[in-house]
Design a protein around this motif. Structure first.
Motif, PDB file in Angstrom:
ATOM      1  N   ARG A 101      45.120  15.505  27.068  1.00 36.43           N
ATOM      2  CA  ARG A 101      44.379  16.540  27.775  1.00 36.43           C
ATOM      3  C   ARG A 101      45.262  17.423  28.642  1.00 36.43           C
ATOM      4  O   ARG A 101      44.767  18.316  29.327  1.00 36.43           O
ATOM      5  N   GLN A 102      46.561  17.145  28.627  1.00 28.34           N
ATOM      6  CA  GLN A 102      47.449  17.971  29.444  1.00 28.34           C
ATOM      7  C   GLN A 102      47.482  19.401  28.904  1.00 28.34           C
ATOM      8  O   GLN A 102      47.193  19.629  27.740  1.00 28.34           O
ATOM      9  N   ASP A 103      47.847  20.335  29.783  1.00 28.11           N
ATOM     10  CA  ASP A 103      47.974  21.721  29.324  1.00 28.11           C
ATOM     11  C   ASP A 103      49.302  21.938  28.617  1.00 28.11           C
ATOM     12  O   ASP A 103      49.419  22.765  27.737  1.00 28.11           O
ATOM     13  N   ALA A 104      50.305  21.194  29.074  1.00 34.68           N
ATOM     14  CA  ALA A 104      51.625  21.357  28.470  1.00 34.68           C
ATOM     15  C   ALA A 104      52.457  20.111  28.736  1.00 34.68           C
ATOM     16  O   ALA A 104      52.133  19.291  29.588  1.00 34.68           O
ATOM     17  N   SER A 105      53.541  19.975  27.975  1.00 34.53           N
ATOM     18  CA  SER A 105      54.495  18.895  28.228  1.00 34.53           C
ATOM     19  C   SER A 105      55.857  19.518  28.437  1.00 34.53           C
ATOM     20  O   SER A 105      56.224  20.483  27.757  1.00 34.53           O
ATOM     21  N   ILE A 106      56.569  18.947  29.390  1.00 37.60           N
ATOM     22  CA  ILE A 106      57.909  19.437  29.671  1.00 37.60           C
ATOM     23  C   ILE A 106      58.894  18.376  29.217  1.00 37.60           C
ATOM     24  O   ILE A 106      58.686  17.185  29.457  1.00 37.60           O
ATOM     25  N   VAL A 107      59.929  18.795  28.497  1.00 36.89           N
ATOM     26  CA  VAL A 107      60.949  17.854  28.037  1.00 36.89           C
ATOM     27  C   VAL A 107      62.254  18.164  28.763  1.00 36.89           C
ATOM     28  O   VAL A 107      62.711  19.310  28.785  1.00 36.89           O
ATOM     29  N   LEU A 108      62.840  17.122  29.395  1.00 35.96           N
ATOM     30  CA  LEU A 108      64.129  17.294  30.086  1.00 35.96           C
ATOM     31  C   LEU A 108      65.265  17.116  29.103  1.00 35.96           C
ATOM     32  O   LEU A 108      65.122  16.465  28.073  1.00 35.96           O
ATOM     33  N   ASN A 109      66.411  17.718  29.458  1.00 33.76           N
ATOM     34  CA  ASN A 109      67.527  17.647  28.505  1.00 33.76           C
ATOM     35  C   ASN A 109      68.089  16.239  28.382  1.00 33.76           C
ATOM     36  O   ASN A 109      68.594  15.848  27.350  1.00 33.76           O
ATOM     37  N   LEU A 110      67.973  15.427  29.471  1.00 33.13           N
ATOM     38  CA  LEU A 110      68.361  14.026  29.368  1.00 33.13           C
ATOM     39  C   LEU A 110      67.560  13.236  30.391  1.00 33.13           C
ATOM     40  O   LEU A 110      66.999  13.813  31.319  1.00 33.13           O
ATOM     41  N   PRO A 111      67.457  11.921  30.202  1.00 30.81           N
ATOM     42  CA  PRO A 111      66.658  11.133  31.149  1.00 30.81           C
ATOM     43  C   PRO A 111      67.171  11.325  32.569  1.00 30.81           C
ATOM     44  O   PRO A 111      68.388  11.336  32.804  1.00 30.81           O
ATOM     45  N   ARG A 112      66.247  11.501  33.493  1.00 30.11           N
ATOM     46  CA  ARG A 112      66.635  11.726  34.882  1.00 30.11           C
ATOM     47  C   ARG A 112      65.858  10.781  35.783  1.00 30.11           C
ATOM     48  O   ARG A 112      64.788  10.299  35.418  1.00 30.11           O
ATOM     49  N   PRO A 113      66.400  10.538  36.971  1.00 31.05           N
ATOM     50  CA  PRO A 113      65.712   9.639  37.901  1.00 31.05           C
ATOM     51  C   PRO A 113      64.303  10.162  38.205  1.00 31.05           C
ATOM     52  O   PRO A 113      64.041  11.358  38.103  1.00 31.05           O
ATOM     53  N   GLU A 114      63.437   9.221  38.596  1.00 31.48           N
ATOM     54  CA  GLU A 114      62.038   9.562  38.834  1.00 31.48           C
ATOM     55  C   GLU A 114      61.852  10.724  39.803  1.00 31.48           C
ATOM     56  O   GLU A 114      60.863  11.439  39.743  1.00 31.48           O
ATOM     57  N   GLY A 115      62.835  10.889  40.688  1.00 34.72           N
ATOM     58  CA  GLY A 115      62.770  11.987  41.642  1.00 34.72           C
ATOM     59  C   GLY A 115      62.649  13.344  40.993  1.00 34.72           C
ATOM     60  O   GLY A 115      62.112  14.291  41.579  1.00 34.72           O
ATOM     61  N   ALA A 116      63.093  13.443  39.716  1.00 36.48           N
ATOM     62  CA  ALA A 116      62.999  14.722  39.010  1.00 36.48           C
ATOM     63  C   ALA A 116      61.555  15.174  38.893  1.00 36.48           C
ATOM     64  O   ALA A 116      61.270  16.364  38.738  1.00 36.48           O
ATOM     65  N   LEU A 117      60.637  14.199  38.959  1.00 38.65           N
ATOM     66  CA  LEU A 117      59.218  14.551  38.864  1.00 38.65           C
ATOM     67  C   LEU A 117      58.811  15.478  40.008  1.00 38.65           C
ATOM     68  O   LEU A 117      58.022  16.393  39.835  1.00 38.65           O
ATOM     69  N   PHE A 118      59.399  15.204  41.204  1.00 35.98           N
ATOM     70  CA  PHE A 118      59.071  16.063  42.347  1.00 35.98           C
ATOM     71  C   PHE A 118      59.566  17.471  42.116  1.00 35.98           C
ATOM     72  O   PHE A 118      58.911  18.437  42.487  1.00 35.98           O
ATOM     73  N   ASP A 119      60.748  17.579  41.449  1.00 38.81           N
ATOM     74  CA  ASP A 119      61.255  18.919  41.137  1.00 38.81           C
ATOM     75  C   ASP A 119      60.292  19.637  40.199  1.00 38.81           C
ATOM     76  O   ASP A 119      60.039  20.828  40.336  1.00 38.81           O
ATOM     77  N   ILE A 120      59.782  18.879  39.243  1.00 41.34           N
ATOM     78  CA  ILE A 120      58.828  19.488  38.304  1.00 41.34           C
ATOM     79  C   ILE A 120      57.568  19.907  39.047  1.00 41.34           C
ATOM     80  O   ILE A 120      57.054  21.011  38.863  1.00 41.34           O
ATOM     81  N   GLU A 121      57.074  19.007  39.915  1.00 45.19           N
ATOM     82  CA  GLU A 121      55.846  19.316  40.653  1.00 45.19           C
ATOM     83  C   GLU A 121      55.998  20.555  41.521  1.00 45.19           C
ATOM     84  O   GLU A 121      55.022  21.250  41.806  1.00 45.19           O
ATOM     85  N   ARG A 122      57.235  20.802  41.960  1.00 43.98           N
ATOM     86  CA  ARG A 122      57.453  21.954  42.842  1.00 43.98           C
ATOM     87  C   ARG A 122      57.561  23.276  42.081  1.00 43.98           C
ATOM     88  O   ARG A 122      57.577  24.333  42.683  1.00 43.98           O
ATOM     89  N   LEU A 123      57.626  23.188  40.743  1.00 42.30           N
ATOM     90  CA  LEU A 123      57.682  24.431  39.970  1.00 42.30           C
ATOM     91  C   LEU A 123      56.363  25.178  40.168  1.00 42.30           C
ATOM     92  O   LEU A 123      55.323  24.563  40.413  1.00 42.30           O
ATOM     93  N   PRO A 124      56.389  26.506  40.047  1.00 42.50           N
ATOM     94  CA  PRO A 124      55.156  27.270  40.294  1.00 42.50           C
ATOM     95  C   PRO A 124      54.076  26.936  39.273  1.00 42.50           C
ATOM     96  O   PRO A 124      54.356  26.762  38.088  1.00 42.50           O
ATOM     97  N   GLY A 125      52.838  26.839  39.749  1.00 44.23           N
ATOM     98  CA  GLY A 125      51.693  26.676  38.848  1.00 44.23           C
ATOM     99  C   GLY A 125      51.395  25.260  38.403  1.00 44.23           C
ATOM    100  O   GLY A 125      50.427  25.017  37.710  1.00 44.23           O
ATOM    101  N   ILE A 126      52.222  24.322  38.778  1.00 43.94           N
ATOM    102  CA  ILE A 126      51.994  22.942  38.353  1.00 43.94           C
ATOM    103  C   ILE A 126      50.946  22.313  39.271  1.00 43.94           C
ATOM    104  O   ILE A 126      51.161  22.207  40.470  1.00 43.94           O
ATOM    105  N   MET A 127      49.812  21.925  38.717  1.00 44.48           N
ATOM    106  CA  MET A 127      48.764  21.318  39.531  1.00 44.48           C
ATOM    107  C   MET A 127      48.854  19.813  39.505  1.00 44.48           C
ATOM    108  O   MET A 127      48.420  19.128  40.424  1.00 44.48           O
ATOM    109  N   ALA A 128      49.369  19.275  38.444  1.00 45.19           N
ATOM    110  CA  ALA A 128      49.561  17.827  38.353  1.00 45.19           C
ATOM    111  C   ALA A 128      50.650  17.568  37.344  1.00 45.19           C
ATOM    112  O   ALA A 128      50.824  18.338  36.403  1.00 45.19           O
ATOM    113  N   ALA A 129      51.416  16.518  37.583  1.00 45.55           N
ATOM    114  CA  ALA A 129      52.468  16.150  36.634  1.00 45.55           C
ATOM    115  C   ALA A 129      52.508  14.640  36.525  1.00 45.55           C
ATOM    116  O   ALA A 129      52.424  13.931  37.531  1.00 45.55           O
ATOM    117  N   GLU A 130      52.565  14.164  35.314  1.00 50.45           N
ATOM    118  CA  GLU A 130      52.660  12.721  35.090  1.00 50.45           C
ATOM    119  C   GLU A 130      53.910  12.452  34.274  1.00 50.45           C
ATOM    120  O   GLU A 130      54.124  13.090  33.232  1.00 50.45           O
TER     121      GLU A 130
END
Lengths: 785, 235
Positions: free
Chosen positions: A468-497
């Motif tokens: 049910r997600q609107d989109a999926s983002i793929v990182l270039n390589l596995p990153r620490p969980e903290g990267a999720l906060f970077d994703i969440e801070r991108l404009p327009g992101i209402m939720a990220a899992e």
């Protein structure tokens, strides 16, 4: 011409309307078989030829960085005919006509001359000049979708560097008949490109001078693929090898295989059924048509023709009808087959089409219908020639009606209605067969049209209940969980899992499958597991969740241990219990708790990307940011994926079933029209007598047509039932690794099938009704009986 | 001339639905070659059944029937078919022409399979059908014309015996006489043994012998001292 043959020709002409409609029935059955098989066979042959002519590799392997001398070692592996090294990597695309970023697979071509393997079929232009590092060749699908031509440029981010790439060639490749972005379920020419660059240019961009990151090999006939794969894996192990695989692991080939398999499924299930039904109906119709010839048969015998001569005469009559049908069927089937194959070859991006049909198909179709027609005729002729001519020349003795249950009805219904009921009860078998004929017409319609429902359900479940997600983002390589906060801070992101996908080989005994384990949080709500009815299924704390298809393929059940080995270059192995099996219609998904997956991988709490919910008003800003962010290599929008799935389904299944639905309608009309016509012939005298007695045309028509109407109504539910069975068989025929079609038949489909049959019945009734108006009343008074 | 048919103790029982019908209850008869016989009797008296058995369209329940010295009873279908093809011509009340074939072609239907047939045109002329009508379809011919086509079809194979079941039954007097004239011509010119079933007593006058049927039996046989011509008959 012999007199009997002359009679034959004239009779065919006299009965032309019926002859034509029966021939059409035959033609529909034959055409379906021919077109189904022709389409599949042609595409299969075309693929084989294309693979062969373009020297499509048998084995593929990737590594992080392998020195060029490793190629020599691979070439020396016994069984390897030739091997070619190259550089394969990925890039983010920045396209003017797309707000979201696209991605590309970069593939090197040799600096001098053509590739040895997987040669390009140039649609336009030429291979890039190695001295011009920004010259590229792109795949035709991508160029077409974006309206790109030779000389056009587009932006790309290669290894963090933005470049303008200029198109000097547009090509097709056997390796990318379907181009699927990593992690995508469906090909998508808009978002994903194949970009061929000179080896020199790519080596410079990715620091791979004197090294390669991909190797493909073609094997000698009889070589053991598994051995070669093992040897290549050994050679590349120390260079970050990701596990070699054969064509069965090559994405485009797998996808094409699945498509062909579905095509075969649709041409393997329905056409034989069509042919059988057509044959059955032809048998039925012709035997009744010939039974009407009773007096003529008696006469010919009286004149001294032998039973055999009479039988042969009628056999020729039905064979002629059959032949007309078979010829129309061959013509229409071949033509439709060619058109369909052409259409499919465009979908599949084949550079050309080799149209081919086995003569055995024609033979089978002709034999089956001719045999059915002959048997129908033989049955009827035999029934008559057995009689002594004096009896045959008399009209048949009045049938013995019984005062059965209709007696009780008689007081309540008109005499006409009692006639109808007694007629059905008197010839129950004939009534049953007529009814069955119409039921079969309903059933083939249901089976042809159910795919629309099934695909709706499949898309609904996959994209509205599970993913049910609107989109999926793929990182270039596995990153620490903290990267999720970077994703969440991108404009327009209402939720990220967070998610992390690990390519693995999953095995149970000798059964293996290359899949990606999809790790996610247990409380994830954007993308969730659902059962068949779309109800949420919790992700177990431990163990693997398999899709039902994969579980079946690997013969795994809940509680079994599955063996896995990662294909990320580290070859981590583990035995993991299967803790749940879920329904999934797309792909062969495997799920696992992200924490558990990270524990097995042993590299800490990492994520590989995220499923996100988007604020649509901020989409543009988000995409602009992603285009500049080297850590993000891909964004896939669900809306586009959904469209792509819908398109693929339209191409694979609906096109073919649409053709079948039309043929099924022809069959429906043929059955009912003939039933009505024969009914009229059989009872013409009786009905005309009623007219003489003062019955109105409407009353007489009612007697004739009400029986058909009653049988039609009875046929509908029977047809639904048979149709459901056929749909089930088709759903199984459509099953592939990539998609499964759920067995869902909506009421609207039953209704539509019924409506088509009712319309055919109504049309036939109107034609017959007109004939009732033309019954010759004088003739009845003048002649005997 | 000797007997062409010897009929000995023939019975025939039909089952029609639930009903058992005794169509013939023991018939003995000798038919001489070249004879013109008229079979009279009410409906259901057994005339048609006997003619059908003589023509091998049907088999008796009991009794024997000889064609010359050959016994017909007990033969198989192929042998009976051969007998019909080579020796018997039929004329039916309702003509039974093949509607999709022209007059000439209806005759040719038989000449094609007969060993020594006449030309279809010749047979049609003998039966009295105007040459201009030879290539018409049955639907384009009057009842009398259709019956003459049927006669032509029956005689074209030069049969030893011609069997006619109510040949004038569906025709008016004037047309019927022309059909009877055609039969008389065939009988006298070709010497064909002719059996005519009729309800019409006056037709008996043109026969050598008149066989009277009643209730499945022969009730009377009358020999005409003097035969009248068809043109003298009317009804």
């Amino acid at each position: 011409m012999r007199m009997l043959d002359r009679k034959l020709v004239r009779e065919l002409w006299r009965l032309r309307a019926q002859v034509f409609s029966i021939a059409l029935l035959v033609a529909a059955g034959v055409a379906t078989l021919v077109l189904g098989v022709a389409t599949y066979q042609s595409l299969f042959e075309t693929r084989e030829a294309y693979y062969d002519r373009s020297r499509f590799a048998d084995v593929f392997a990737q590594a992080s960085r392998a020195p060029e001398h490793a190629l020599g070692a691979i070439e020396r592996i016994p069984g390897v005919a030739m091997a070619e090294s190259r550089i394969v990597d990925r890039a983010i695309l920045d396209l003017e006509d797309m707000i979201e970023p696209g991605s590309a697979q970069l593939v090197s071509v040799p600096d001098h001359g053509e590739p040895l393997l997987n040669t390009l079929y140039m649609r336009a232009g030429a291979l890039p000049d190695p001295t011009q590092p920004d010259q590229v060749v792109v795949n035709e699908g991508f160029a077409r979708v974006h309206g790109l031509d030779l000389g056009d440029s587009f932006g790309a981010i290669l290894n963090g560097q933005r470049r303008d790439l200029r198109i000097v060639g547009i090509a097709l490749s056997p390796e990318f008949i379907y181009s699927l972005a990593p992690g995508a379920l469906m090909p998508d020419d808009r978002r994903f490109a194949i970009v061929w660059m000179s080896r020199r240019a790519l080596a410079a961009a990715f620091d791979l001078e004197g090294a390669f990151s991909s190797v493909t090999a073609r094997l000698l006939p009889g070589a053991l693929e598994a051995d070669v794969i093992d040897r290549i894996d050994d050679i590349l192990a120390s260079y970050g090898g990701l596990g070699a695989h054969g064509r069965d692991g090559q994405q485009s080939n797998v996808f094409l295989d699945a498509e062909l398999q579905q095509l075969q499924g649709s041409s393997a299930v329905l056409p034989p059924i069509f042919l059988f039904i057509a044959a059955f109906l032809v048998n039925l119709t012709l035997s009744r048509l010939i039974a009407l010839e009773r007096e003529q048969i008696g006469l010919m015998k009286a004149l001294g023709y032998s039973s055999l001569a009479v039988a042969w005469h009628y056999l020729k009559f039905v064979l002629a009808i059959g032949a007309i049908g078979v010829i129309i069927g061959f013509g229409a089937g071949s033509w439709l087959g060619r058109e369909l194959a052409n259409l499919y070859s465009q979908y599949f991006h084949f550079p050309y089409l080799i149209f081919r049909v086995d003569t055995s198909v024609y033979l089978l179709a002709a034999t089956a219908t001719m045999a059915a027609a002959s048997l129908g005729a033989a049955k009827a002729v035999w029934g008559v020639v057995r009689l002594s001519p004096s009896v045959a020349m008399q009209p048949a003795a009045p049938p013995r009606y019984r005062r059965g249950f209709a007696t009780g009805l008689a007081s309540r219904f008109s005499q006409a209605t009692v006639m109808i009921i007694r007629n059905i009860v008197r010839w129950p078998l004939r009534a049953v067969f007529t009814m069955l004929g119409m039921a079969l017409a309903v059933s083939v319609l249901v089976a042809s049209m159910f795919a629309y429902d099934a695909i709706d359900h499949m898309i609904d479940l996959t994209y509205y209940k599970a993913e049910r997600q609107d989109a999926s983002i793929v990182l270039n390589l596995p990153r620490p969980e903290g990267a999720l906060f970077d994703i969440e801070r991108l404009p327009g992101i209402m939720a990220a899992e967070p998610v992390r996908a690990i390519p693995v080989e999953l095995a149970n005994g000798h059964l293996t499958r290359r899949v990606a384990i999809d790790g996610r949080h247990r409380d994830a709500t954007l993308s969730q597991l659902v059962d068949e009815d779309g109800r949420w299924v919790p992700l177990p704390e431990t163990g693997l969740v398999l899709s039902d298809w994969l579980a079946r393929t690997l013969e795994l059940q809940v509680g079994d241990l599955a063996r896995m080995q990662t294909l990320d270059g580290r070859a981590i192995t583990a035995e993991i219990p299967v803790t749940a099996i879920v329904r999934s219609y797309v792909g062969s998904a495997v799920y696992m708790d992200l924490g558990e997956l990270n524990r097995i991988m042993g590299d800490g709490p990492l994520i590989g990307g995220a499923n996100i919910r988007l604020d649509p008003t901020l989409e543009n800003e988000l995409f602009a940011r992603i285009k500049q962010s080297p850590a993000i290599v891909g964004v896939s929008l669900q809306s586009l994926a959904r469209e792509a799935l819908r398109e693929t389904m339209d191409e694979n299944i609906l096109l073919m079933t649409g053709v079948f639905a039309i043929l099924a309608s022809i069959i429906a009309f043929g059955v009912i029209y003939n039933s009505a016509r024969i009914q009229l012939s059989e009872r013409g005298r009786e009905l005309a007598s009623l007219r003489v007695l003062g019955f109105t045309k409407a009353e007489v028509s009612w007697i004739l047509l009400a029986e058909l109407a009653l049988l039609t109504l009875l046929a509908l539910p029977v047809g639904w039932l048979i149709g459901f069975g056929l749909a089930a068989a088709m759903a199984i025929g459509f099953e592939t690794e990539l998609f499964r079609i759920p067995l869902i038949v909506e009421r609207s489909t039953y209704a539509m099938a019924s409506l088509i049959v009712l319309a055919a019945a109504l049309g036939s009734a109107l034609i017959v009704r007109r004939r009732v108006g033309r019954l010759d009343l004088i003739e009845v008074l003048k002649t005997r009986e | 001339m000797g007997a062409i048919f010897r009929i000995e103790g023939i019975t025939k029982v039909y089952r029609t639905g639930d009903v058992e019908v005794h169509a013939l209850r023991g018939v003995d008869l000798k038919i001489e070659a070249g004879e013109f016989l008229v079979l009279l009797g009410p409906s259901g008296s057994g005339k048609s059944t006997l003619v059908n058995i003589v023509g091998a369209l049907d088999a008796p329940t009991e009794g024997r029937i000889y064609f010359g010295d050959d016994e017909l009873t007990g033969r198989n279908d192929a042998a009976l078919t051969r007998f019909r093809r080579n020796h018997v011509g039929f004329v039916f009340q309702f003509y039974n022409l093949v509607p999709s074939l022209t007059a000439r072609e209806n005759v040719a239907l038989v000449t094609e399979i007969a060993p020594n047939p006449m030309e279809p045109g010749e047979a049609l002329e003998l039966a009295g059908l105007d040459v201009s009508r030879h290539d018409h379809f049955p639907a384009q011919l009057s009842g009398g014309e259709q019956q003459r086509v049927a006669i032509a079809r029956a005689i074209a194979k030069r049969p030893e015996v011609l069997l006619c079941d109510e040949p004038t039954g569906a025709l008016d007097s004037k047309t019927g006489v022309r059909v009877l004239e055609a039969l008389d011509t065939v009988n006298s010119e070709l010497g064909t043994t002719t059996l005519v079933i009729t309800h019409n007593v006056s037709i008996g006058g043109m026969a050598h012998r008149v066989i009277q049927f009643g209730d499945g039996r022969v009730t009377d046989i009358r020999t005409n001292a003097k035969r009248i011509r068809p043109s003298e008959i009317s009804w």
